[in-house]
Write a protein that holds these residues in place. Sequence first.
Motif, PDB file in Angstrom:
ATOM      1  N   LEU A 272       0.828  -1.207   0.000  1.00  0.00           N
ATOM      2  CA  LEU A 272       0.000   0.000   0.000  1.00  0.00           C
ATOM      3  C   LEU A 272       0.864   1.260   0.000  1.00  0.00           C
ATOM      4  CD1 LEU A 272      -2.819  -1.013   2.524  1.00  0.00           C
ATOM      5  CD2 LEU A 272      -3.036  -0.716   0.042  1.00  0.00           C
ATOM      6  N   LEU A 273       1.971   1.204   0.751  1.00  0.00           N
ATOM      7  CA  LEU A 273       2.869   2.351   0.804  1.00  0.00           C
ATOM      8  C   LEU A 273       3.516   2.592  -0.553  1.00  0.00           C
ATOM      9  CD1 LEU A 273       4.110   4.512   2.606  1.00  0.00           C
ATOM     10  CD2 LEU A 273       5.907   2.888   3.225  1.00  0.00           C
ATOM     11  N   ALA A 274       3.963   1.513  -1.208  1.00  0.00           N
ATOM     12  CA  ALA A 274       4.571   1.646  -2.528  1.00  0.00           C
ATOM     13  C   ALA A 274       3.555   2.178  -3.537  1.00  0.00           C
ATOM     14  CB  ALA A 274       5.125   0.296  -2.987  1.00  0.00           C
ATOM     15  N   TRP A 275       2.320   1.711  -3.437  1.00  0.00           N
ATOM     16  CA  TRP A 275       1.269   2.175  -4.348  1.00  0.00           C
ATOM     17  C   TRP A 275       0.984   3.657  -4.153  1.00  0.00           C
ATOM     18  CZ3 TRP A 275      -3.624   4.215  -3.425  1.00  0.00           C
ATOM     19  CH2 TRP A 275      -4.449   4.342  -4.546  1.00  0.00           C
ATOM     20  N   SER A 276       0.894   4.082  -2.901  1.00  0.00           N
ATOM     21  CA  SER A 276       0.636   5.499  -2.627  1.00  0.00           C
ATOM     22  C   SER A 276       1.810   6.369  -3.065  1.00  0.00           C
ATOM     23  CB  SER A 276       0.339   5.713  -1.136  1.00  0.00           C
ATOM     24  OG  SER A 276       1.460   5.368  -0.343  1.00  0.00           O
ATOM     25  N   ASP A 277       3.040   5.867  -2.878  1.00  0.00           N
ATOM     26  CA  ASP A 277       4.212   6.609  -3.342  1.00  0.00           C
ATOM     27  C   ASP A 277       4.176   6.792  -4.856  1.00  0.00           C
ATOM     28  OD1 ASP A 277       5.293   6.977  -0.844  1.00  0.00           O
ATOM     29  OD2 ASP A 277       6.538   5.193  -0.920  1.00  0.00           O
ATOM     30  N   ALA A 278       3.895   5.690  -5.567  1.00  0.00           N
ATOM     31  CA  ALA A 278       3.932   5.729  -7.029  1.00  0.00           C
ATOM     32  C   ALA A 278       2.819   6.580  -7.611  1.00  0.00           C
ATOM     33  CB  ALA A 278       3.852   4.306  -7.579  1.00  0.00           C
ATOM     34  N   ASN A 279       1.661   6.615  -6.931  1.00  0.00           N
ATOM     35  CA  ASN A 279       0.495   7.291  -7.498  1.00  0.00           C
ATOM     36  C   ASN A 279       0.261   8.700  -6.967  1.00  0.00           C
ATOM     37  OD1 ASN A 279      -1.200   5.217  -9.249  1.00  0.00           O
ATOM     38  ND2 ASN A 279      -0.341   4.086  -7.511  1.00  0.00           N
ATOM     39  N   PHE A 280       0.862   9.030  -5.829  1.00  0.00           N
ATOM     40  CA  PHE A 280       0.594  10.336  -5.247  1.00  0.00           C
ATOM     41  C   PHE A 280       1.871  11.153  -5.021  1.00  0.00           C
ATOM     42  CE2 PHE A 280      -3.006   7.682  -3.938  1.00  0.00           C
ATOM     43  CZ  PHE A 280      -4.058   8.442  -4.450  1.00  0.00           C
ATOM     44  N   ILE A 281       2.875  10.549  -4.387  1.00  0.00           N
ATOM     45  CA  ILE A 281       4.072  11.318  -4.050  1.00  0.00           C
ATOM     46  C   ILE A 281       4.959  11.546  -5.266  1.00  0.00           C
ATOM     47  CG2 ILE A 281       6.192  11.313  -2.681  1.00  0.00           C
ATOM     48  CD1 ILE A 281       4.732   9.988  -0.459  1.00  0.00           C
ATOM     49  N   VAL A 282       5.253  10.483  -6.009  1.00  0.00           N
ATOM     50  CA  VAL A 282       6.145  10.613  -7.158  1.00  0.00           C
ATOM     51  C   VAL A 282       5.617  11.610  -8.200  1.00  0.00           C
ATOM     52  CG1 VAL A 282       7.185   9.398  -9.106  1.00  0.00           C
ATOM     53  CG2 VAL A 282       7.166   8.334  -6.846  1.00  0.00           C
ATOM     54  N   PRO A 283       4.333  11.555  -8.583  1.00  0.00           N
ATOM     55  CA  PRO A 283       3.865  12.488  -9.623  1.00  0.00           C
ATOM     56  C   PRO A 283       3.872  13.953  -9.199  1.00  0.00           C
ATOM     57  CG  PRO A 283       2.389  10.606  -9.427  1.00  0.00           C
ATOM     58  CD  PRO A 283       3.299  10.567  -8.244  1.00  0.00           C
TER      59      PRO A 283
END
Length: 226
Positions: free
Chosen positions: A27-38
């Motif tokens: 879940l953390l990796a998903w949130s990073d990829a979809n919210f933090i990185v962009p």
Amino acid sequence: MSQFKFSIKTRNNRWLVIPILLVSLALLAWSDANFIVPLKNLSETSKGNDFGVFWTASRTIWQGENPYDSGQGGIFYNIWMGTGGTTYDVFISPYYLTAIFMPLAVFPLGISVTLWLLLSQLLMASALVFILKSSQPEYNPLWLLQGLGIILIWRYTFLVMMGGNISLLLLFAMATSYYFSFNKRPFTAGLFCGLLILKPQTVFLIVPLLLLVPSSSQNRKGKRLA
């Protein structure tokens, strides 16, 4: 009594720890990829993104070239611009720093950034655990959750994750070194303290302070006995 019940429940459901941890990391990796990185387009190299420089330098080394040779037409330049980057930067960090990022450099930049974010967040949580264990006689998991909440809403922590630098890695090294030194394990403490050489300018300030930990813990032990 509540702490006792918590410990019993943890023992009886220990087999749940690994699945819960894996789901949390996913879940953390998903949130990073979809919210933090962009938020900052970290999947494109740009100035102000330290990770992009580290990744490009490490990828250059994988191809057998010099990461300090950043002129136009060189491997470093081609890798940097090949990600869609616009503003150009150069690698000026110590050569050995790339050893940390070499495994990540085999992946595309977007995946590497997400993995680095995830690793940084795990190191931040681990550092907090060691700090709490060093400062409190009894460790309460609720303190960890409160501490993580405070850290995550702190603007500087967010900027560190956006910038992709190694500040959280250095925090982990300091907290871990302090913990093991405080608990009379000097060789392990020295191993983690050695990570600070990744940022040489921190060594002259932090290492002398860490060397005071054994004498400080000894004095505290003496006071307790008295």
